[in-house]
Design a protein around this motif. Structure first.
Motif, PDB file in Angstrom:
ATOM      1  N   ARG A 294       0.839  -1.224   0.000  1.00  0.00           N
ATOM      2  CA  ARG A 294       0.000   0.000   0.000  1.00  0.00           C
ATOM      3  C   ARG A 294       0.867   1.264   0.000  1.00  0.00           C
ATOM      4  O   ARG A 294       0.514   2.270  -0.598  1.00  0.00           O
ATOM      5  CB  ARG A 294      -0.916   0.023   1.228  1.00  0.00           C
ATOM      6  CG  ARG A 294      -2.052  -0.945   1.067  1.00  0.00           C
ATOM      7  CD  ARG A 294      -3.255  -0.704   1.966  1.00  0.00           C
ATOM      8  NE  ARG A 294      -4.334  -1.486   1.390  1.00  0.00           N
ATOM      9  CZ  ARG A 294      -4.541  -2.781   1.645  1.00  0.00           C
ATOM     10  NH1 ARG A 294      -3.821  -3.417   2.521  1.00  0.00           N
ATOM     11  NH2 ARG A 294      -5.480  -3.436   1.008  1.00  0.00           N
ATOM     12  N   SER A 295       2.021   1.169   0.657  1.00  0.00           N
ATOM     13  CA  SER A 295       2.869   2.370   0.750  1.00  0.00           C
ATOM     14  C   SER A 295       3.452   2.754  -0.619  1.00  0.00           C
ATOM     15  O   SER A 295       4.009   3.840  -0.774  1.00  0.00           O
ATOM     16  CB  SER A 295       3.995   2.134   1.757  1.00  0.00           C
ATOM     17  OG  SER A 295       4.930   1.226   1.202  1.00  0.00           O
ATOM     18  N   THR A 296       3.326   1.867  -1.608  1.00  0.00           N
ATOM     19  CA  THR A 296       3.869   2.197  -2.938  1.00  0.00           C
ATOM     20  C   THR A 296       2.818   2.826  -3.864  1.00  0.00           C
ATOM     21  O   THR A 296       3.124   3.139  -5.010  1.00  0.00           O
ATOM     22  CB  THR A 296       4.469   0.947  -3.634  1.00  0.00           C
ATOM     23  OG1 THR A 296       3.399   0.042  -3.940  1.00  0.00           O
ATOM     24  CG2 THR A 296       5.489   0.249  -2.758  1.00  0.00           C
ATOM     25  N   ILE A 297       1.578   2.955  -3.392  1.00  0.00           N
ATOM     26  CA  ILE A 297       0.556   3.619  -4.226  1.00  0.00           C
ATOM     27  C   ILE A 297       0.991   5.060  -4.469  1.00  0.00           C
ATOM     28  O   ILE A 297       1.297   5.789  -3.529  1.00  0.00           O
ATOM     29  CB  ILE A 297      -0.833   3.602  -3.536  1.00  0.00           C
ATOM     30  CG1 ILE A 297      -1.350   2.169  -3.424  1.00  0.00           C
ATOM     31  CG2 ILE A 297      -1.814   4.488  -4.286  1.00  0.00           C
ATOM     32  CD1 ILE A 297      -2.681   2.034  -2.682  1.00  0.00           C
ATOM     33  N   THR A 298       1.030   5.439  -5.749  1.00  0.00           N
ATOM     34  CA  THR A 298       1.500   6.784  -6.110  1.00  0.00           C
ATOM     35  C   THR A 298       0.473   7.443  -7.030  1.00  0.00           C
ATOM     36  O   THR A 298       0.190   6.918  -8.115  1.00  0.00           O
ATOM     37  CB  THR A 298       2.848   6.687  -6.883  1.00  0.00           C
ATOM     38  OG1 THR A 298       3.722   5.827  -6.152  1.00  0.00           O
ATOM     39  CG2 THR A 298       3.490   8.038  -7.065  1.00  0.00           C
ATOM     40  N   TYR A 299      -0.073   8.567  -6.582  1.00  0.00           N
ATOM     41  CA  TYR A 299      -0.993   9.296  -7.460  1.00  0.00           C
ATOM     42  C   TYR A 299      -0.168  10.052  -8.495  1.00  0.00           C
ATOM     43  O   TYR A 299       0.739  10.800  -8.130  1.00  0.00           O
ATOM     44  CB  TYR A 299      -1.876  10.241  -6.645  1.00  0.00           C
ATOM     45  CG  TYR A 299      -2.917   9.464  -5.858  1.00  0.00           C
ATOM     46  CD1 TYR A 299      -4.151   9.164  -6.424  1.00  0.00           C
ATOM     47  CD2 TYR A 299      -2.644   8.989  -4.577  1.00  0.00           C
ATOM     48  CE1 TYR A 299      -5.100   8.420  -5.727  1.00  0.00           C
ATOM     49  CE2 TYR A 299      -3.585   8.245  -3.871  1.00  0.00           C
ATOM     50  CZ  TYR A 299      -4.807   7.965  -4.453  1.00  0.00           C
ATOM     51  OH  TYR A 299      -5.731   7.225  -3.774  1.00  0.00           O
ATOM     52  N   VAL A 300      -0.465   9.811  -9.762  1.00  0.00           N
ATOM     53  CA  VAL A 300       0.323  10.447 -10.832  1.00  0.00           C
ATOM     54  C   VAL A 300      -0.594  11.337 -11.666  1.00  0.00           C
ATOM     55  O   VAL A 300      -1.819  11.310 -11.514  1.00  0.00           O
ATOM     56  CB  VAL A 300       1.024   9.386 -11.727  1.00  0.00           C
ATOM     57  CG1 VAL A 300       1.999   8.553 -10.917  1.00  0.00           C
ATOM     58  CG2 VAL A 300       0.005   8.497 -12.446  1.00  0.00           C
ATOM     59  N   LYS A 301       0.010  12.102 -12.567  1.00  0.00           N
ATOM     60  CA  LYS A 301      -0.723  13.028 -13.454  1.00  0.00           C
ATOM     61  C   LYS A 301      -1.848  12.274 -14.161  1.00  0.00           C
ATOM     62  O   LYS A 301      -1.667  11.151 -14.618  1.00  0.00           O
ATOM     63  CB  LYS A 301       0.279  13.558 -14.476  1.00  0.00           C
ATOM     64  CG  LYS A 301      -0.171  14.781 -15.212  1.00  0.00           C
ATOM     65  CD  LYS A 301       1.089  15.418 -15.847  1.00  0.00           C
ATOM     66  CE  LYS A 301       0.768  16.209 -17.076  1.00  0.00           C
ATOM     67  NZ  LYS A 301       0.424  15.479 -18.257  1.00  0.00           N
ATOM     68  N   ASP A 302      -3.000  12.904 -14.260  1.00  0.00           N
ATOM     69  CA  ASP A 302      -4.150  12.230 -14.864  1.00  0.00           C
ATOM     70  C   ASP A 302      -3.959  12.046 -16.366  1.00  0.00           C
ATOM     71  O   ASP A 302      -3.226  12.809 -17.011  1.00  0.00           O
ATOM     72  CB  ASP A 302      -5.426  13.063 -14.605  1.00  0.00           C
ATOM     73  CG  ASP A 302      -6.670  12.179 -14.568  1.00  0.00           C
ATOM     74  OD1 ASP A 302      -6.550  10.960 -14.818  1.00  0.00           O
ATOM     75  OD2 ASP A 302      -7.748  12.711 -14.281  1.00  0.00           O
ATOM     76  N   ARG A 303      -4.630  11.036 -16.899  1.00  0.00           N
ATOM     77  CA  ARG A 303      -4.671  10.816 -18.353  1.00  0.00           C
ATOM     78  C   ARG A 303      -5.468  11.982 -18.971  1.00  0.00           C
ATOM     79  O   ARG A 303      -6.558  12.301 -18.471  1.00  0.00           O
ATOM     80  CB  ARG A 303      -5.368   9.475 -18.591  1.00  0.00           C
ATOM     81  CG  ARG A 303      -5.710   9.173 -20.018  1.00  0.00           C
ATOM     82  CD  ARG A 303      -6.577   7.913 -20.128  1.00  0.00           C
ATOM     83  NE  ARG A 303      -5.817   6.682 -19.986  1.00  0.00           N
ATOM     84  CZ  ARG A 303      -6.373   5.478 -19.885  1.00  0.00           C
ATOM     85  NH1 ARG A 303      -7.688   5.341 -19.909  1.00  0.00           N
ATOM     86  NH2 ARG A 303      -5.629   4.404 -19.765  1.00  0.00           N
ATOM     87  N   PRO A 304      -4.987  12.576 -20.079  1.00  0.00           N
ATOM     88  CA  PRO A 304      -5.769  13.644 -20.710  1.00  0.00           C
ATOM     89  C   PRO A 304      -7.119  13.097 -21.198  1.00  0.00           C
ATOM     90  O   PRO A 304      -7.168  12.021 -21.792  1.00  0.00           O
ATOM     91  CB  PRO A 304      -4.918  14.065 -21.916  1.00  0.00           C
ATOM     92  CG  PRO A 304      -3.573  13.467 -21.710  1.00  0.00           C
ATOM     93  CD  PRO A 304      -3.723  12.304 -20.787  1.00  0.00           C
ATOM     94  N   GLY A 305      -8.199  13.826 -20.930  1.00  0.00           N
ATOM     95  CA  GLY A 305      -9.524  13.401 -21.397  1.00  0.00           C
ATOM     96  C   GLY A 305     -10.000  12.111 -20.738  1.00  0.00           C
ATOM     97  O   GLY A 305     -10.800  11.371 -21.315  1.00  0.00           O
TER      98      GLY A 305
END
Ligand code: NAD
Ligand code: TYD
Length: 366
Positions: A294-305
């Motif tokens: 769980r500690s490796t979950i990383t929120y990244v830049k959203d997919r365009p559209g």
């Protein structure tokens, strides 16, 4: 009456197509015919996914043809050589993220390739009748595999039905929408017998590890970060691949020509909730610490559209053709994780080439 004797499966070396061929040849006693698998073996196609089938049925009921669906001469030659009477068209460029970074291949394969197949089928299946007129045989069928993504994006409520207007938003879904329109155009204009299915997100064995579920499973096993796009609240409706394929077979056998059928799992999950569930399953099976994963979950830049929500109403398929799914989500996820744990060789093989280069080019090492 449809012949269903010499079936051309396009894209049979890909995820859904290889599962379809395996089930048809090994678990479908009512099917006695031959399968011709036409596949260009792009980065997503692996002939080795059907090595067992080649061994058991190769040269008798299974024939592999390495060809591109945009190559008209090759497609014509294959129709003739195997006297094709049915097409089940899976071949496509299928990954939304790739369609954003390189849309051209999607137009070529999904639009021009589908057009080429339709046009070759129309010509090959045209006969001269007793009264001298020409027309298309009625014992043939072109079944087109499509996606729910052609309908666009839903808000918090509602479902896609077969009459929902098309509203594609990515180059992938726009190319699939275009191919769907061509399929019905060939039906209405030339009388080509066609059926079409729009399915929600599939998961299961042989899924290329650029898609959410296999990517996350393998990153967990490799101790890599788990990239969640945006806020992780986008919703997808998940269906086990074998259940998709029993629906396709039901439509090919009993579906009405000129009709489309939605296929779905009635199984909506936000990406983040799905990931949490998957972490528990992988941790238990691979004897890993779920908290560490769980500690490796990383929120990244959203997919365009990025489409917010997909949800399918598949009541037409259930009511008219009696289809129902047979695998629960927990069972399907467990079978999928088991499969990836048991098949590291397949994974290493498909990740060795173009895929790794594409990921590093677009996202860097992760
Ligand atoms: P995939 O990317 O795993 O496999 C695609 C296959 O098509 C590969 O074997 C590839 O080599 C082959 N191919 C690509 N371009 C080709 C060309 N020009 N000529 C011949 N072969 C070519 O895709 P998948 O996930 O198995 O999807 C199969 C079909 O199902 C696609 O039409 C896709 O749009 C549709 N679909 C997929 C999903 C999903 O969740 N994966 C959901 C609904 C619909
Ligand atoms: P994907 O498997 O690419 O299928 P599709 O875009 O055709 O639905 O993605 C499923 C969902 O998961 C989608 O909302 C995008 C999201 N996603 C991530 O959050 N991280 C990832 O690394 C990937 C590949 C997808």
């Amino acid at each position: 009456m449809r012949k269903l004797t010499n079936i051309l499966v396009t894209g049979g070396a890909g995820f859904i197509g290889c599962n379809f061929i395996r089930v048809l040849l090994t678990k479908t006693p009512d099917f006695k015919g031959r399968i011709i698998n036409l596949d260009a073996l792009t980065y997503a196609g692996n002939a080795s996914s059907l090595a067992d089938i080649e061994k058991e049925f190769g040269g008798s009921r299974y024939f592999f043809q390495h060809a591109d669906i945009t190559d008209r001469a090759r497609v014509e030659e294959i129709f003739k050589r195997y006297d094709i009477d049915t097409v089940i068209h899976f071949a496509a460029e299928s990954h939304v993220d790739r369609s954003i970074t390189g849309p051209e291949a999607f137009i070529k394969t999904n639009v021009m390739g589908t057009f080429t197949l339709l046009d070759v089928a129309r010509n090959y299946w045209t006969e001269t009748r007793a009264d001298g007129t020409k027309g298309i045989r009625n014992d043939v069928l072109f079944h087109h595999i499509s996606t729910d993504e052609v309908y666009g994006s839903l808000g918090d409520t509602g479902f896609f039905t077969e009459t929902t207007p098309y509203d594609p938003r990515s180059p992938y879904s726009a190319s699939k929408a275009s191919s769907d329109h061509l399929v019905f155009a060939y039906h209405h204009t030339y009388g080509l017998p066609v059926t079409l299915s729009n399915c929600s997100n599939n998961y299961g064995p042989y899924h290329f590890p650029e898609k959410l579920i296999p990517l996350m499973i393998l990153n967990m096993l490799d101790g890599k970060s788990l990239p969640v796009y945006g806020d992780g609240k986008n919703i997808r409706d998940w269906l086990f691949v074998e259940d998709h394929n029993t629906a396709v077979w039901a439509i090919v056998n009993k579906g009405t020509s000129g009709e489309k059928y939605n296929i779905g799992g009635e199984n909506e999950w936000t990406n983040i909730d799905l990931l949490q569930r998957l972490i528990d399953i992988v941790a238990a099976k691979a004897k890993l610490d779920p908290a560490a994963i769980r500690s490796t979950i990383t929120y990244v830049k959203d997919r365009p559209g990025h489409d917010r929500r997909y949800a399918i109403d598949c009541s037409k398929l259930k009511k008219e053709l009696g289809w129902k799914q047979s695998v629960t989500f927990d069972q399907g996820l467990e079978r999928t994780v088991d499969w990836y744990l048991a098949n590291p060789g397949w994974v290493a093989n498909v990740k060795s080439g173009d895929y790794q280069k594409w990921v590093e080019h677009n996202y860097g090492k992760r």
